[in-house]
Design an enzyme around this catalytic site. Structure first.
Site, PDB file in Angstrom:
ATOM      1  CG  HIS A  62      -0.333   0.049   2.537  1.00 48.77           C
ATOM      2  ND1 HIS A  62       0.438  -0.976   3.057  1.00 48.77           N
ATOM      3  CD2 HIS A  62      -0.338   1.021   3.490  1.00 48.77           C
ATOM      4  CE1 HIS A  62       0.848  -0.637   4.270  1.00 48.77           C
ATOM      5  NE2 HIS A  62       0.405   0.565   4.546  1.00 48.77           N
ATOM      6  CG  HIS A  64      -0.133   4.393   4.893  1.00 48.96           C
ATOM      7  ND1 HIS A  64      -0.942   3.585   5.669  1.00 48.96           N
ATOM      8  CD2 HIS A  64      -0.864   5.516   4.645  1.00 48.96           C
ATOM      9  CE1 HIS A  64      -2.096   4.201   5.882  1.00 48.96           C
ATOM     10  NE2 HIS A  64      -2.074   5.370   5.267  1.00 48.96           N
ATOM     11  CG  ASP A  66       4.775   2.728   7.437  1.00 48.57           C
ATOM     12  OD1 ASP A  66       3.920   3.058   6.600  1.00 48.57           O
ATOM     13  OD2 ASP A  66       4.525   1.980   8.400  1.00 48.57           O
TER      14      ASP A  66
END
Length: 369
Positions: A62, A64, A66
């Protein structure tokens, strides 16, 4: 054929002195696949026994930070360390991930005037609205990448969900079948299953020698399932001299989630040898974990139980949970998280492993009984 997983980052949200951000490498003979690439991943490569230049496929769960902020820098570092041969074109690096990844990478490389010494292609998975709350959905206007490719970019596929299997079909080659499946998170998230195909059984060389057949090309033909004709005219079939085929291994890597969606994860991950799942917070923090789209050890164990996984590896820990060896009095460590997962899995035979940075986990070949 050897196969192992190395964790380059086992922490959530950001890299710390104790845990890098999300990244792991699945390594087989001739293949080095990176799953997620948080900030600092290239530094973690340098601290490990792995070589980033060997990476030939990347899977991003995904968008994000991080899990993806390290990707543009890693590709540039791979390029800087590459020594291409004039008579041997560099191989294309295939990158798989959610819709929007293509534009993210294109903008990052273009605005930084980054040129690569190898081609790459981004294959995007179409997301569904039920994978995240409304505020986490990315509009088509925001993620449309247009036709202007980066100079080293090659056209990639747009992969739709297969309604019959509730999975995305990413790869089907001589060695592996790779599928993706949907997860629920604050933004659209995916998991991946890597299913090794059956390997031919071993040749009964003693039997072959007794038949007067010496090592040579005919051995290879029999190993590939072909029939051969002996000097005396007898037709020898592969089934007469081959042991039963060896069942392939299966590795499943879940992105961040508070729950899998649909039945795709069960179809893709049933009987997994290794299932890697996040456990950001302890079971006592379940409500907080779910509120932020994350899982606890007990939730991860429930997924492993549903899939009949042999080994569950917990990772993506909150930075509050220190590695066991670094914990000081009064600080939280990860040992309780393992106990919580084991409680759910009691009697199932599933082993629980806690990921640490640079943990290498071999995945043994299956043996015929």
């Amino acid at each position: 054929m050897s196969m192992d997983i190395t964790f380059l980052g086992s922490g959530s949200a950001y890299p710390s002195p104790h845990r890098g951000a999300s990244a792991l490498v699945l390594r087989t003979e001739g293949e080095n696949w990176l799953f997620d690439c948080g900030e600092g991943t290239q530094t973690q490569f340098m601290r490990s026994q792995l070589k980033s230049s060997k990476i030939n496929k990347v899977f991003i769960s995904h968008l994000h930070g991080d899990h993806v902020f390290g990707l543009p820098g890693l590709l540039c570092t791979i390029s800087l360390n590459l020594n291409p041969q004039p008579d041997q074109p560099a191989s294309c690096v295939d990158i798989y991930g959610p819709r929007g990844l293509r534009l993210f990478l294109r903008v990052a490389l273009t605005l930084s005037s980054s040129q690569l010494l190898f081609p790459y292609a981004v294959h995007e998975l179409e997301t569904s609205d039920d994978q995240c709350p409304e505020e986490g959905r990315l509009s088509a206007a925001l993620t449309t990448s247009g036709d202007a490719l980066h100079p080293q970019e090659r056209p990639g596929r747009t992969i739709q969900l297969d309604p019959d299997t509730d999975c995305y079909n990413l790869i089907d080659d001589k060695q592996f079948v790779v599928k993706a499946f949907r997860l629920y998170h604050r933004v659209s998230s995916f998991g991946f299953s890597v299913d090794e195909k059956e390997r031919p059984g071993r040749l009964n060389t003693d039997q072959l020698k007794a038949l007067g057949l010496r090592p040579g090309p005919l051995y290879g033909r029999l190993k590939n399932g072909e029939s051969v004709t002996l000097e005396n005219g007898r037709v020898l079939t592969a089934g007469e001299v081959l042991e039963a085929p060896l069942k392939g291994r299966k590795v499943c890597v879940f992105g961040d989630c508070s729950a899998p969606l649909g039945e795709g994860f069960k179809r893709a991950c049933q009987g997994a040898d290794v299932l890697v799942h996040e456990a950001t917070l302890e079971d006592g923090q379940r409500d907080k974990a779910v509120e932020h789209g994350h899982s606890t050890p007990g939730m991860a164990a429930g997924v492993a139980l549903a899939c009949g996984a042999r080994t569950l590896v917990l990772h993506h820990f909150s930075q509050r949970y220190k590695p066991e060896a670094l914990r000081r009095d009064g600080e939280d460590d990860v040992t309780e998280l393992r106990c919580q997962a084991e409680h759910v899995l009691q009697g199932s035979g599933t082993q629980v492993v806690l990921a640490e940075d640079f943990l290498r986990l071999p995945i043994a070949l299956k043996k015929n009984l």
